[in-house]
Scaffold this motif. Sequence first.
Motif, PDB file in Angstrom:
ATOM      1  N   ILE A   2       0.850  -1.187   0.000  1.00 25.35           N
ATOM      2  CA  ILE A   2       0.000   0.000   0.000  1.00 25.35           C
ATOM      3  C   ILE A   2       0.887   1.239   0.000  1.00 25.35           C
ATOM      4  CG2 ILE A   2      -1.751   1.288   1.267  1.00 25.35           C
ATOM      5  CD1 ILE A   2      -2.688  -1.399   2.407  1.00 25.35           C
ATOM      6  N   ARG A   3       0.641   2.136  -0.963  1.00 28.05           N
ATOM      7  CA  ARG A   3       1.365   3.402  -1.072  1.00 28.05           C
ATOM      8  C   ARG A   3       0.348   4.500  -1.332  1.00 28.05           C
ATOM      9  NH1 ARG A   3       6.355   3.171   0.737  1.00 28.05           N
ATOM     10  NH2 ARG A   3       7.802   2.038  -0.543  1.00 28.05           N
ATOM     11  N   GLY A   4      -0.026   5.254  -0.330  1.00 25.00           N
ATOM     12  CA  GLY A   4      -0.987   6.333  -0.512  1.00 25.00           C
ATOM     13  C   GLY A   4      -2.334   5.807  -0.972  1.00 25.00           C
ATOM     14  N   ARG A   5      -2.763   6.226  -2.134  1.00 22.38           N
ATOM     15  CA  ARG A   5      -4.040   5.782  -2.708  1.00 22.38           C
ATOM     16  C   ARG A   5      -3.950   4.428  -3.403  1.00 22.38           C
ATOM     17  NH1 ARG A   5      -6.687  10.894  -5.763  1.00 22.38           N
ATOM     18  NH2 ARG A   5      -6.690  12.325  -4.012  1.00 22.38           N
ATOM     19  N   HIS A   6      -2.761   3.942  -3.601  1.00 17.45           N
ATOM     20  CA  HIS A   6      -2.536   2.724  -4.390  1.00 17.45           C
ATOM     21  C   HIS A   6      -2.383   1.492  -3.496  1.00 17.45           C
ATOM     22  CE1 HIS A   6      -1.780   4.945  -8.146  1.00 17.45           C
ATOM     23  NE2 HIS A   6      -1.268   5.864  -7.340  1.00 17.45           N
ATOM     24  N   THR A   7      -3.019   0.413  -3.921  1.00 19.30           N
ATOM     25  CA  THR A   7      -2.804  -0.905  -3.331  1.00 19.30           C
ATOM     26  C   THR A   7      -2.340  -1.798  -4.471  1.00 19.30           C
ATOM     27  OG1 THR A   7      -4.565  -0.553  -1.731  1.00 19.30           O
ATOM     28  CG2 THR A   7      -3.837  -2.821  -2.072  1.00 19.30           C
ATOM     29  N   ILE A   8      -1.076  -2.175  -4.444  1.00 24.15           N
ATOM     30  CA  ILE A   8      -0.479  -2.944  -5.530  1.00 24.15           C
ATOM     31  C   ILE A   8      -0.359  -4.400  -5.103  1.00 24.15           C
ATOM     32  CG2 ILE A   8       1.556  -3.230  -6.995  1.00 24.15           C
ATOM     33  CD1 ILE A   8       2.025  -0.186  -6.603  1.00 24.15           C
ATOM     34  N   THR A  70      -4.965  -1.165  -7.368  1.00 23.85           N
ATOM     35  CA  THR A  70      -6.278  -0.665  -6.967  1.00 23.85           C
ATOM     36  C   THR A  70      -6.074   0.762  -6.464  1.00 23.85           C
ATOM     37  OG1 THR A  70      -6.947  -2.898  -6.346  1.00 23.85           O
ATOM     38  CG2 THR A  70      -8.271  -1.079  -5.486  1.00 23.85           C
ATOM     39  N   ILE A  71      -6.702   1.706  -7.141  1.00 23.03           N
ATOM     40  CA  ILE A  71      -6.512   3.123  -6.830  1.00 23.03           C
ATOM     41  C   ILE A  71      -7.801   3.679  -6.235  1.00 23.03           C
ATOM     42  CG2 ILE A  71      -5.868   5.375  -7.772  1.00 23.03           C
ATOM     43  CD1 ILE A  71      -4.783   3.724 -10.239  1.00 23.03           C
ATOM     44  N   ARG A  72      -7.681   4.248  -5.038  1.00 22.19           N
ATOM     45  CA  ARG A  72      -8.837   4.896  -4.416  1.00 22.19           C
ATOM     46  C   ARG A  72      -8.858   6.341  -4.904  1.00 22.19           C
ATOM     47  NH1 ARG A  72     -10.084   6.174   1.806  1.00 22.19           N
ATOM     48  NH2 ARG A  72     -12.277   6.685   1.495  1.00 22.19           N
TER      49      ARG A  72
END
Length: 129
Positions: A2-8, A70-72
């Motif tokens: 998880i990096r900020g808005r991103h879940t890779i 997955t981008i929030r």
Amino acid sequence: MIRGRHTIGAGFWMQRIQDNENTGSRQVGVAAFATLTTFLQGTLTTFQAIPSPNELGWRSLFSAWHIEDTIRVRPGLTLQIGLRHEFTNGWNEVSGRAANYVTDASGVLLTAPRVGSSVFTAEQRNQTL
């Protein structure tokens, strides 16, 4: 990750499939009848038997990998993008006894089957599913 808005996310899968074919029909034969009446009368349409059957050892290796993000974007809105690849080395007989009937240019079956390690008429090392 998880990096900020991103879940890779990412993954990899590999499985070896094996099937040793030695079924009853290959050992005792197959009888076909045209109708129920011909069955009751014992009148065969076709009969196939293998006098000395050989066990066939089929092998295949299946693999796949994927990566996704997955981008929030905002509360209540999520964007998911990804890439997936699946591949196999084909369906192969371990002792080189795979047979396939082939046709000539006019579409007529040739009397001698193609025998090799693969049932496919064109060898391919890496097939995408």
